[in-house]
Design a protein around this motif. Structure first.
Motif, PDB file in Angstrom:
ATOM      1  N   VAL A 223       0.834  -1.209   0.000  1.00  0.00           N
ATOM      2  CA  VAL A 223       0.000   0.000   0.000  1.00  0.00           C
ATOM      3  C   VAL A 223       0.869   1.259   0.000  1.00  0.00           C
ATOM      4  O   VAL A 223       0.534   2.263  -0.651  1.00  0.00           O
ATOM      5  CB  VAL A 223      -0.993  -0.043   1.187  1.00  0.00           C
ATOM      6  CG1 VAL A 223      -1.652   1.301   1.416  1.00  0.00           C
ATOM      7  CG2 VAL A 223      -2.051  -1.119   0.940  1.00  0.00           C
ATOM      8  N   MET A 224       2.004   1.206   0.688  1.00  0.00           N
ATOM      9  CA  MET A 224       2.922   2.356   0.659  1.00  0.00           C
ATOM     10  C   MET A 224       3.405   2.603  -0.768  1.00  0.00           C
ATOM     11  O   MET A 224       3.513   3.755  -1.217  1.00  0.00           O
ATOM     12  CB  MET A 224       4.107   2.113   1.596  1.00  0.00           C
ATOM     13  CG  MET A 224       3.721   2.249   3.063  1.00  0.00           C
ATOM     14  SD  MET A 224       5.031   1.728   4.180  1.00  0.00           S
ATOM     15  CE  MET A 224       6.117   3.114   4.062  1.00  0.00           C
ATOM     16  N   GLN A 225       3.671   1.522  -1.495  1.00  0.00           N
ATOM     17  CA  GLN A 225       4.118   1.653  -2.883  1.00  0.00           C
ATOM     18  C   GLN A 225       3.004   2.234  -3.762  1.00  0.00           C
ATOM     19  O   GLN A 225       3.245   3.145  -4.554  1.00  0.00           O
ATOM     20  CB  GLN A 225       4.559   0.278  -3.421  1.00  0.00           C
ATOM     21  CG  GLN A 225       5.147   0.307  -4.816  1.00  0.00           C
ATOM     22  CD  GLN A 225       6.435   1.134  -4.883  1.00  0.00           C
ATOM     23  OE1 GLN A 225       7.345   0.934  -4.083  1.00  0.00           O
ATOM     24  NE2 GLN A 225       6.482   2.071  -5.815  1.00  0.00           N
ATOM     25  N   LEU A 226       1.787   1.718  -3.579  1.00  0.00           N
ATOM     26  CA  LEU A 226       0.650   2.218  -4.376  1.00  0.00           C
ATOM     27  C   LEU A 226       0.403   3.698  -4.085  1.00  0.00           C
ATOM     28  O   LEU A 226       0.161   4.488  -5.003  1.00  0.00           O
ATOM     29  CB  LEU A 226      -0.620   1.409  -4.064  1.00  0.00           C
ATOM     30  CG  LEU A 226      -0.627  -0.061  -4.526  1.00  0.00           C
ATOM     31  CD1 LEU A 226      -1.874  -0.772  -4.004  1.00  0.00           C
ATOM     32  CD2 LEU A 226      -0.551  -0.162  -6.046  1.00  0.00           C
ATOM     33  N   ALA A 227       0.478   4.086  -2.814  1.00  0.00           N
ATOM     34  CA  ALA A 227       0.252   5.481  -2.429  1.00  0.00           C
ATOM     35  C   ALA A 227       1.329   6.378  -3.044  1.00  0.00           C
ATOM     36  O   ALA A 227       1.040   7.464  -3.560  1.00  0.00           O
ATOM     37  CB  ALA A 227       0.260   5.603  -0.903  1.00  0.00           C
ATOM     38  N   HIS A 228       2.551   5.875  -3.002  1.00  0.00           N
ATOM     39  CA  HIS A 228       3.670   6.594  -3.593  1.00  0.00           C
ATOM     40  C   HIS A 228       3.443   6.776  -5.100  1.00  0.00           C
ATOM     41  O   HIS A 228       3.645   7.857  -5.646  1.00  0.00           O
ATOM     42  CB  HIS A 228       4.951   5.804  -3.311  1.00  0.00           C
ATOM     43  CG  HIS A 228       6.175   6.433  -3.858  1.00  0.00           C
ATOM     44  ND1 HIS A 228       6.815   7.465  -3.206  1.00  0.00           N
ATOM     45  CD2 HIS A 228       6.865   6.193  -4.995  1.00  0.00           C
ATOM     46  CE1 HIS A 228       7.852   7.837  -3.944  1.00  0.00           C
ATOM     47  NE2 HIS A 228       7.906   7.076  -5.020  1.00  0.00           N
ATOM     48  N   ASP A 229       2.988   5.709  -5.766  1.00  0.00           N
ATOM     49  CA  ASP A 229       2.728   5.769  -7.215  1.00  0.00           C
ATOM     50  C   ASP A 229       1.630   6.783  -7.550  1.00  0.00           C
ATOM     51  O   ASP A 229       1.638   7.379  -8.618  1.00  0.00           O
ATOM     52  CB  ASP A 229       2.327   4.388  -7.756  1.00  0.00           C
ATOM     53  CG  ASP A 229       3.465   3.371  -7.652  1.00  0.00           C
ATOM     54  OD1 ASP A 229       4.617   3.788  -7.406  1.00  0.00           O
ATOM     55  OD2 ASP A 229       3.196   2.161  -7.808  1.00  0.00           O
ATOM     56  N   PHE A 230       0.676   6.953  -6.633  1.00  0.00           N
ATOM     57  CA  PHE A 230      -0.381   7.961  -6.845  1.00  0.00           C
ATOM     58  C   PHE A 230       0.128   9.376  -6.585  1.00  0.00           C
ATOM     59  O   PHE A 230      -0.579  10.350  -6.821  1.00  0.00           O
ATOM     60  CB  PHE A 230      -1.569   7.704  -5.906  1.00  0.00           C
ATOM     61  CG  PHE A 230      -2.537   6.652  -6.378  1.00  0.00           C
ATOM     62  CD1 PHE A 230      -3.143   6.748  -7.623  1.00  0.00           C
ATOM     63  CD2 PHE A 230      -2.880   5.587  -5.562  1.00  0.00           C
ATOM     64  CE1 PHE A 230      -4.065   5.796  -8.052  1.00  0.00           C
ATOM     65  CE2 PHE A 230      -3.803   4.622  -5.976  1.00  0.00           C
ATOM     66  CZ  PHE A 230      -4.387   4.717  -7.223  1.00  0.00           C
ATOM     67  N   GLY A 231       1.328   9.464  -6.012  1.00  0.00           N
ATOM     68  CA  GLY A 231       1.913  10.775  -5.738  1.00  0.00           C
ATOM     69  C   GLY A 231       1.658  11.294  -4.332  1.00  0.00           C
ATOM     70  O   GLY A 231       1.945  12.448  -4.020  1.00  0.00           O
ATOM     71  N   TYR A 232       1.116  10.438  -3.459  1.00  0.00           N
ATOM     72  CA  TYR A 232       0.891  10.877  -2.076  1.00  0.00           C
ATOM     73  C   TYR A 232       2.197  10.852  -1.296  1.00  0.00           C
ATOM     74  O   TYR A 232       3.081  10.038  -1.560  1.00  0.00           O
ATOM     75  CB  TYR A 232      -0.107   9.952  -1.365  1.00  0.00           C
ATOM     76  CG  TYR A 232      -1.512  10.070  -1.891  1.00  0.00           C
ATOM     77  CD1 TYR A 232      -2.260  11.228  -1.704  1.00  0.00           C
ATOM     78  CD2 TYR A 232      -2.095   9.010  -2.591  1.00  0.00           C
ATOM     79  CE1 TYR A 232      -3.548  11.335  -2.198  1.00  0.00           C
ATOM     80  CE2 TYR A 232      -3.388   9.107  -3.087  1.00  0.00           C
ATOM     81  CZ  TYR A 232      -4.107  10.274  -2.887  1.00  0.00           C
ATOM     82  OH  TYR A 232      -5.373  10.380  -3.371  1.00  0.00           O
TER      83      TYR A 232
END
Ligand code: PMP
Length: 304
Positions: A223-232
């Motif tokens: 989830v940290m990776q996905l959030a990072h990919d969204f730019g959060y």
């Protein structure tokens, strides 16, 4: 759970489910020295795939190493065993439970002379914290039991004994009508749920406790990776209990729990008191990923 058809991988053999018994003088039953994993397989458009299998198996081997247990199998063999269990039980989607334990070769605390045994079981399991709650969000309560102290329990290990605290915490709050417990670390900072990591969102910034007392969750990392990919912006830091009270959104992550929104803590609504927009976005991205619908990170799907 013992009375079922099917097969369990037991020390290298596929044994009928009902025959997978152990003696009452099993060391791990008495002293809790053992480790396990929780893994999920999903039905994807390209067939059944185990999500982040290699990372789960690596964590299992690391847990065994921390506990000083000698592993009689290689990681490759255990990866293959998990695939085999799904195939032989004809499971398209499943929860898998590999577990490493000492047998009944001796009594007393001395571990020399004991044999390490390994099992892999698998069964179908729906939303761990309830299907409705995936949308509505859950109600949690801060536990009166604290999460482990790092030099008493070994928190990097997913050790059987670490679940004494989890079980006490969860069952205490279930009796009081809540869905899950929030456990604080020995210094009073937010650690994790009984079987989930926690995230809070305030002003668009996503924060999660560092993994001192909490398990280094594979869903957390995902989830940290996905959030990072969204730019959060994602920050690992110490979080206080009252920060959760005033957060805009909060959610739990775990292999079983996936991404479960938290709508209330200690009888206070979080944000609007329902699943928040960033939580919803991350939850959808996570479910698309594990179900093989997003096409991203194909290396995280091990097809069986
Ligand atoms: N913390 C604890 C105590 C857990 O039992 C789990 C479930 N394994 C988690 C966090 C989440 O870890 P993961 O995402 O790897 O399942």
């Amino acid at each position: 759970f013992a009375e079922r058809d099917g097969f369990i991988w037991y020390d290298g053999e596929l044994k009928p489910w009902r025959e997978c018994t152990t003696h009452v003088l099993t060391y791990t039953l008495h002293y809790g020295v053992g480790c396990f994993e929780g893994v999920r397989a999903y039905k994807t458009p390209k067939g059944t795939a185990i999500f982040r299998l290699e990372e789960h198996t690596r964590r299992l081997f690391n847990s065994a190493k921390i506990l000083g247990m000698n592993m009689p199998w290689s990681q490759e063999q255990l990866n293959e065993a998990q695939k085999e269990v799904l195939r032989v039980n004809k499971l398209e989607s499943a929860y898998l439970r590999p577990m490493v334990f000492y047998g009944s070769e001796g009594m007393g605390l001395r571990a020399s002379g004991l044999k390490t045994h390994v099992i892999v079981g698998a069964w179908t399991w729906g939303a761990y914290l309830g299907a409705d709650n995936m949308e509505r969000g859950i109600r949690i309560k801060t536990s009166s039991f604290q999460r482990q102290y790092v030099n008493a329990s070994l928190c990097r290990a997913k050790a059987n004994a670490n679940y004494l605290g989890s079980s006490m915490a969860l069952n205490e709050v279930l009796r009081d009508g809540y869905d899950e417990a929030l456990m604080l670390d020995p210094e009073g900072f937010v650690a994790e749920g009984s079987a989930e990591n926690i995230f809070v969102i305030s002003n668009g910034v996503i924060s999660t406790p560092d993994v001192t007392s909490a398990l280094d969750g594979i869903t957390r990392r995902t989830v940290m990776q996905l959030a990072h990919d969204f730019g959060y912006k994602v920050v690992e830091r110490r979080i206080t209990r009252d920060e959760v009270y005033i957060a805009d959104e909060a959610f739990f992550t775990g292999t079983a729990a996936e991404v479960t929104p938290i709508r209330e803590i200690d009888n206070r609504p979080i944000g609007e008191g329902r699943r928040g927009p960033i939580t919803e976005k991350l939850q959808a991205a996570y479910l698309a990923l594990v179900n093989g619908e997003s096409g991203s990170y194909p290396e995280w799907l091990s097809h069986i």
